[in-house]
Design a protein around this motif. Structure first.
Motif: not given
Length: 300
Positions: A43, A270, A273
């Protein structure tokens, strides 16, 4: 199917094999923590590429005589080079940066560091900063157009610097995934052994249930749920470890390059996620391993 029986059997199995359960949970947590780290690295790489897609330029550094004598790129040598670049269809814009502006940029980048006091404006070249409409073809075109031109010191493609950063992040990702695979194998073996031991310790009562007509699924379901519970708990511990690691280590480790805009920060969003992905992986691997173990090695 009586849910109270299934719940009771799951609790009994987890409590009876507590040491193996704890070992399985911790191994699963370490494995999924490494997977989560790799996913965060992926990411971060993607966000870094987006960050630099609008920043990457080709810099045409000018020689010392041109840099010292032309402060606004109006003299023939600098103006001619700039016009040549602007006439290329692959060039989006050209911006001139003189020595004083280059020095101000340098001080911003190295603010608070000893390097900031070692450089003077006269030691930095004036630069034509070229923004490209096509990164690959445009960079090659700029190199060819500037090769051997009077007043050109060298051509710097910022993609070369960024590529090293991406290679480093990619290396971190590959190492974490490799370690995660090793830990995953250990977790799979522990899950399989735990299911076998749990089934063996309850073989008598399960045998009685089969004699009175209980289906195979009815007798096997508690063992599958045990495996899934340990996988989910391991995933939740892994998520907690990522959060702790972010606040205690990652933020401090990356504070310098994040504050300078080199890489984007890793946010709590993040990790949120990544969390459901880790939970699904933990539950899925545990369920599949438990099912295969019961089918291959256990007769219930």
């Amino acid at each position: 199917m009586r849910s109270d029986f299934v719940v009771r059997e799951v609790v009994t199995g987890l409590r009876r094999n507590v040491t193996m359960t704890v070992a399985m949970v911790l191994t699963t947590a370490i494995s999924l923590g490494l997977v989560g780290t790799g996913l965060l690295a992926v990411r971060t790489i993607d966000r870094t590429e987006q960050l630099y897609s609008d920043r990457v330029e080709v810099q045409v550094a000018l020689t010392s005589d041109v840099s010292a004598n032309d402060k606004d790129c109006t003299q023939p040598v600098c103006a001619g080079l700039k016009a040549t670049l602007e006439n290329s269809p692959l060039v989006e814009s050209v911006r001139f940066e003189n020595q004083e502006q280059a020095y101000e940029r340098y001080k911003e980048l190295f603010a608070g560091q000893s390097l900031a006091d070692l450089v003077r404006p006269q030691s930095l070249p004036a630069t034509l900063r070229v923004r490209l409409s096509d990164q690959q073809a445009g960079a090659d075109a700029v190199r060819q157009a500037m090769a051997g031109q009077v007043g050109v010191r060298n051509v710097i493609d910022q993609r070369d610097v960024v590529a090293k950063l991406f290679d480093f992040l990619g290396g971190v990702r590959n190492v974490t995934f490799a370690l995660a695979m090793v830990q995953a194998v250990a977790a799979l073996l522990l899950i399989s052994n735990t299911v076998q031991v749990s089934a063996f310790t309850r073989r008598t009562e399960v045998g009685v249930m089969r004699l009175v007509g209980a289906t195979r699924w009815y007798t096997q379901l508690p063992f599958l749920i045990e495996a899934v519970v340990t996988g989910v708990v391991g995933a939740l511990i892994a998520v907690g470890g990522l959060l702790v690691g972010k606040f205690l280590f990652i933020d401090e480790l990356l504070s310098g390059i994040v504050s300078n805009g080199v890489v984007p920060p890793i946010e709590v969003a993040d990790i949120i996620w990544v969390s459901p992905i880790l939970v699904m992986i933990g539950a899925g691997i545990a369920a599949v391993t438990g099912y295969v173990t019961l089918r291959l090695y256990v007769r219930l």
